[in-house]
Every structure is written in structure tokens, then in C-alpha cells.
Design a protein around this motif. Structure first.
Motif, PDB file in Angstrom:
ATOM      1  N   SER A  15      64.990  61.476  23.477  1.00  0.00           N
ATOM      2  CA  SER A  15      64.949  61.549  24.930  1.00  0.00           C
ATOM      3  C   SER A  15      64.334  60.285  25.535  1.00  0.00           C
ATOM      4  CB  SER A  15      64.147  62.782  25.358  1.00  0.00           C
ATOM      5  OG  SER A  15      64.014  62.830  26.754  1.00  0.00           O
ATOM      6  N   ILE A  16      63.258  59.795  24.927  1.00  0.00           N
ATOM      7  CA  ILE A  16      62.606  58.585  25.442  1.00  0.00           C
ATOM      8  C   ILE A  16      63.517  57.370  25.288  1.00  0.00           C
ATOM      9  CG2 ILE A  16      60.673  57.001  25.044  1.00  0.00           C
ATOM     10  CD1 ILE A  16      58.981  59.450  24.355  1.00  0.00           C
ATOM     11  N   CYS A  17      64.196  57.279  24.142  1.00  0.00           N
ATOM     12  CA  CYS A  17      65.113  56.157  23.929  1.00  0.00           C
ATOM     13  C   CYS A  17      66.260  56.185  24.939  1.00  0.00           C
ATOM     14  CB  CYS A  17      65.659  56.188  22.506  1.00  0.00           C
ATOM     15  SG  CYS A  17      64.436  55.768  21.237  1.00  0.00           S
ATOM     16  N   SER A  18      66.765  57.366  25.247  1.00  0.00           N
ATOM     17  CA  SER A  18      67.843  57.464  26.245  1.00  0.00           C
ATOM     18  C   SER A  18      67.348  57.072  27.632  1.00  0.00           C
ATOM     19  CB  SER A  18      68.419  58.881  26.266  1.00  0.00           C
ATOM     20  OG  SER A  18      67.441  59.809  26.713  1.00  0.00           O
ATOM     21  N   THR A  19      66.097  57.423  27.951  1.00  0.00           N
ATOM     22  CA  THR A  19      65.530  57.036  29.244  1.00  0.00           C
ATOM     23  C   THR A  19      65.355  55.526  29.331  1.00  0.00           C
ATOM     24  OG1 THR A  19      64.355  59.143  29.420  1.00  0.00           O
ATOM     25  CG2 THR A  19      63.566  57.339  30.786  1.00  0.00           C
ATOM     26  N   ILE A  20      64.869  54.913  28.253  1.00  0.00           N
ATOM     27  CA  ILE A  20      64.701  53.464  28.241  1.00  0.00           C
ATOM     28  C   ILE A  20      66.063  52.770  28.284  1.00  0.00           C
ATOM     29  CG2 ILE A  20      63.853  51.510  26.879  1.00  0.00           C
ATOM     30  CD1 ILE A  20      61.668  53.335  25.802  1.00  0.00           C
ATOM     31  N   TYR A  21      67.047  53.316  27.571  1.00  0.00           N
ATOM     32  CA  TYR A  21      68.374  52.698  27.529  1.00  0.00           C
ATOM     33  C   TYR A  21      69.075  52.753  28.882  1.00  0.00           C
ATOM     34  CZ  TYR A  21      73.205  51.809  26.143  1.00  0.00           C
ATOM     35  OH  TYR A  21      74.470  51.299  26.037  1.00  0.00           O
ATOM     36  N   SER A  22      68.832  53.816  29.643  1.00  0.00           N
ATOM     37  CA  SER A  22      69.489  53.948  30.950  1.00  0.00           C
ATOM     38  C   SER A  22      69.021  52.885  31.931  1.00  0.00           C
ATOM     39  CB  SER A  22      69.254  55.340  31.526  1.00  0.00           C
ATOM     40  OG  SER A  22      67.872  55.538  31.779  1.00  0.00           O
ATOM     41  N   GLY A  23      67.816  52.347  31.724  1.00  0.00           N
ATOM     42  CA  GLY A  23      67.333  51.256  32.566  1.00  0.00           C
ATOM     43  C   GLY A  23      66.843  51.728  33.921  1.00  0.00           C
TER      44      GLY A  23
END
Length: 203
Positions: free
Chosen positions: A189-197
Motif C-alpha cells: 500500500s505504501i509503495c503504491s502511494t509513493i508510486y502514484s506521486g
């Protein structure tokens, strides 16, 4: 709760991706919490008396206290975000909250607890953790200044995942399935949040 309070107080929009990220991290937290209860909790043997009413009252009290604490924490995040938006320096925001919170915490501590002079090692730990907490609050205020509350709240779940991985790393106990699944959900979930920018919203 911080995202819900921000939606109500600050009128922030919650996208489906934000809700999905928060839900994924929260389910990861539930996996870890369930495993902790299973590991630490016990069961009464057949024929032994159990204080079911006392335990039920304690659980209700714990849920109410936790709900009140969550709502207060969500409102606190909204206040920090509003103050950080009004000021260019997040350090000023953290110091302002500290000036208000420190005397209140001292008064409550002296009212409900006996004053004990800490040992040198305990005092050193208090000063060290206080300094680290100060920097953490500055980073939190800066994050709330730049991003939506839902994204900042989701990133904060990394504290749970890192604490679990740290505990697994320093202990000789084999990690459980629930802990690994919970940490994996939070990290995804954190990686997806960071990836979304960052969002391109005009505020």
C-alpha cells in the motif's frame, strides 16, 4: 480517522485510490493485531471460572477510549495541516503545538501520578526519544503541508511494518503468517502511494 476528519473539516476529496490504499494498510494492521492477540491471549480451561462480565466491560472501555483517541488524533492532524498551511516553516507549527501540549501533559502527569526523579539512563532515553519525536513531527507537518491527509496517513503505517520487522529481526522467534501478510499489505500500500506521486489539485 485522520482522512475522515480531513474530509469533514478541511473538505479534502478522497479518491478511490486513496481509500484503497488506506483500506489495504488497515487490513494489514488487523492481520498483525489479530496475530498479537492470538499469541498473547489465553483461554480458560474447562471447569475454571472466568470473569466474562469484567472482560466484556474492559473491552467496551478499551474500544471507547480507542475511538475517542482516534477521533482526537484525526482532529489533531487537521489542526497541524491547517497550521502548516498558514505558516511557511513547519518547525514553527511543531513548536507552537509543543508549547501548548507540554504544560498540559505536565499538569496531567502531576495530577494523576507521583513525581519520581528519573535515573540518568532513563533521562537520556527521554531526551533522545524526545529529539527523535520532534524531528518526526516536523516531517509530519511538512508532509501535511505538501500532500493530502489521506496520503500522509497511509505513509504513517510504515511505523507498524518497520516495528514488526525489527521485532522479527532481533528476536529468535520465527515470524508468523499473520505478521508477514500484514507487513506485506502495508508495504504494498505504501509503495503504491509513493508510486502514484503528488496530486495536481488546486487548493
Amino acid at each position: 480517522m485522520a482522512s475522515i476528519m480531513a474530509r469533514i473539516i478541511l473538505h479534502e476529496k478522497l479518491k478511490i485510490a486513496d481509500i484503497g490504499g488506506l483500506a489495504c494498510s488497515f487490513f494489514g494492521l488487523l492481520f498483525i493485531f489479530k496475530q498479537m492477540l492470538t499469541t498473547q491471549g489465553g483461554f480458560h480451561k474447562a471447569g475454571e471460572p472466568s470473569d466474562m462480565n469484567v472482560n466484556k466491560n474492559n473491552h467496551i472501555y478499551a474500544v471507547l477510549v480507542g475511538l475517542f483517541s482516534s477521533i482526537a488524533g484525526g482532529i489533531n492532524c487537521c489542526l497541524i495541516k491547517a497550521a502548516a498551511k498558514a505558516s511557511d516553516q513547519p518547525v514553527i507549527t511543531v513548536l507552537s503545538f509543543g508549547i501548548l501540549a507540554s504544560p498540559a501533559a505536565g499538569i496531567c502527569t502531576l495530577a494523576f501520578e507521583e513525581f519520581v526523579l528519573p535515573a540518568f539512563y532513563s533521562l537520556f532515553l527521554v531526551l533522545l526519544l524526545g529529539a527523535l519525536s520532534f524531528f518526526a513531527e516536523v516531517f509530519l507537518a511538512r508532509g501535511l503541508q505538501l500532500e493530502k491527509t489521506s496520503k500522509v496517513s497511509n505513509i504513517q503505517y510504515i511505523e507498524v511494518a518497520l516495528s514488526q520487522l525489527w521485532g522479527i529481526g532481533i528476536s529468535s522467534i520465527a515470524p508468523s503468517f499473520g505478521q508477514l501478510v500484514g507487513c506485506l499489505l502495508i508495504i504494498i500500500s505504501i509503495c503504491s502511494t509513493i508510486y502514484s506521486g503528488p496530486d495536481k489539485e488546486i487548493e
